[in-house]
Design a protein around this motif. Structure first.
Motif, mmCIF file in Angstrom:
data_model
loop_
_atom_site.group_PDB
_atom_site.id
_atom_site.type_symbol
_atom_site.label_atom_id
_atom_site.label_comp_id
_atom_site.label_asym_id
_atom_site.label_seq_id
_atom_site.Cartn_x
_atom_site.Cartn_y
_atom_site.Cartn_z
ATOM 1 N N TYR A 130 0.839 -1.205 0.000
ATOM 2 C CA TYR A 130 0.000 0.000 0.000
ATOM 3 C C TYR A 130 0.875 1.256 0.000
ATOM 4 O O TYR A 130 0.516 2.264 -0.610
ATOM 5 N N GLU A 173 1.848 2.190 -3.415
ATOM 6 C CA GLU A 173 0.731 2.790 -4.153
ATOM 7 C C GLU A 173 0.417 4.208 -3.690
ATOM 8 O O GLU A 173 0.200 5.106 -4.514
ATOM 9 N N ASP A 233 -9.134 0.238 3.242
ATOM 10 C CA ASP A 233 -8.125 -0.777 2.964
ATOM 11 C C ASP A 233 -7.778 -1.558 4.224
ATOM 12 O O ASP A 233 -7.633 -2.789 4.185
#
Length: 238
Positions: free
Chosen positions: A16, A19, A195
């Motif tokens: 993550y 990203e 998330d």
């Protein structure tokens, strides 16, 4: 003019972070400072903490580690917090940072007796928040993103309770004039907490928590997010 120090005590999930950036990046964005107005030190990786007097203030990030893990870097960070408070350096501890500050200053961190809290929670201010430099002017109740298993079970002696919640009675406190802890995450946005909910679904099921209901409660948290910019403005105005 002095900078703000971001003390990195951990990071988000590595994939993550590729990203969307890491906790340090989210915190720096929330502070709304130019790149030359802040710096970070990765205390979790063993980087030494600098003298508090070099900085205008410091934010202590969240972490996937636990305060009670007892790693040497955690004990070093607690000693630095005590030094920083003695030097009257403005501090803002977030989640793990909030618990770490409580533990370092005479309170106690540990696992929450009711287990995991995750999603978007209602943060309710106490009467003391009305005169607080960070919280004054905010609504009495506003949403904040949360994801934690440990908490500040006991606040430090003389601490001022600034905010509470249904699950966690210690959502924010202040020690002295300018050392704040917040259990919630002002640096998280809605996609980030969604998330985290997805990644922790096995744990949610184990604890009989309804992930669909938790997801449905997620919303934007502008008042919570404003605390980072409020903190940087406070530091720079001193």
């Amino acid at each position: 003019m002095q900078k703000i120090l971001i003390v990195k005590t951990g990071g988000t999930f590595p994939d993550y972070a590729v990203e969307r950036g890491d906790f340090v990046d989210w915190t720096a964005q929330g502070l709304r400072l130019a790149a030359d107005r802040w710096e970070s030190v990765d205390v979790q990786a063993g980087e030494p903490l600098p003298a508090p007097a070099k900085f205008a203030g410091s934010v202590i990030t969240g972490s996937h580690d636990m305060v009670t893990d007892g790693f040497p870097w955690i004990e070093d960070a607690k000693a630095w917090i005590r030094q920083a408070v003695h030097a009257r350096l403005p501090l803002l501890g977030i989640c793990f940072g909030h618990q770490l500050m409580a533990d370092a200053l005479g309170g106690r961190a540990g696992y929450h007796p009711d287990g995991l809290e995750i999603g978007t929670a209602d943060i309710t201010l106490t009467g003391a928040a009305g005169d607080d430099p960070l919280f004054r002017g905010l609504p009495e109740c506003f949403p904040g993103h949360v994801t934690h298993s440990q908490t500040a079970l006991e606040l430090p002696p003389g601490a001022t309770l600034l905010a509470t919640g249904l699950h966690d009675p210690h959502q924010s406190f202040r020690v002295g004039e300018s050392a704040w802890g917040v259990q919630f995450h002002p640096e998280f946005d809605a996609p980030a907490i969604l998330d985290y909910i997805t990644r922790r679904e096995p744990e949610l099921r184990k604890n009989s928590l309804d992930s669909a209901r938790i997801r449905a409660m997620v919303r934007d948290t502008p008042e919570s997010a404003s605390l980072l910019e409020r903190f940087s403005a406070y530091c720079m105005s001193r």
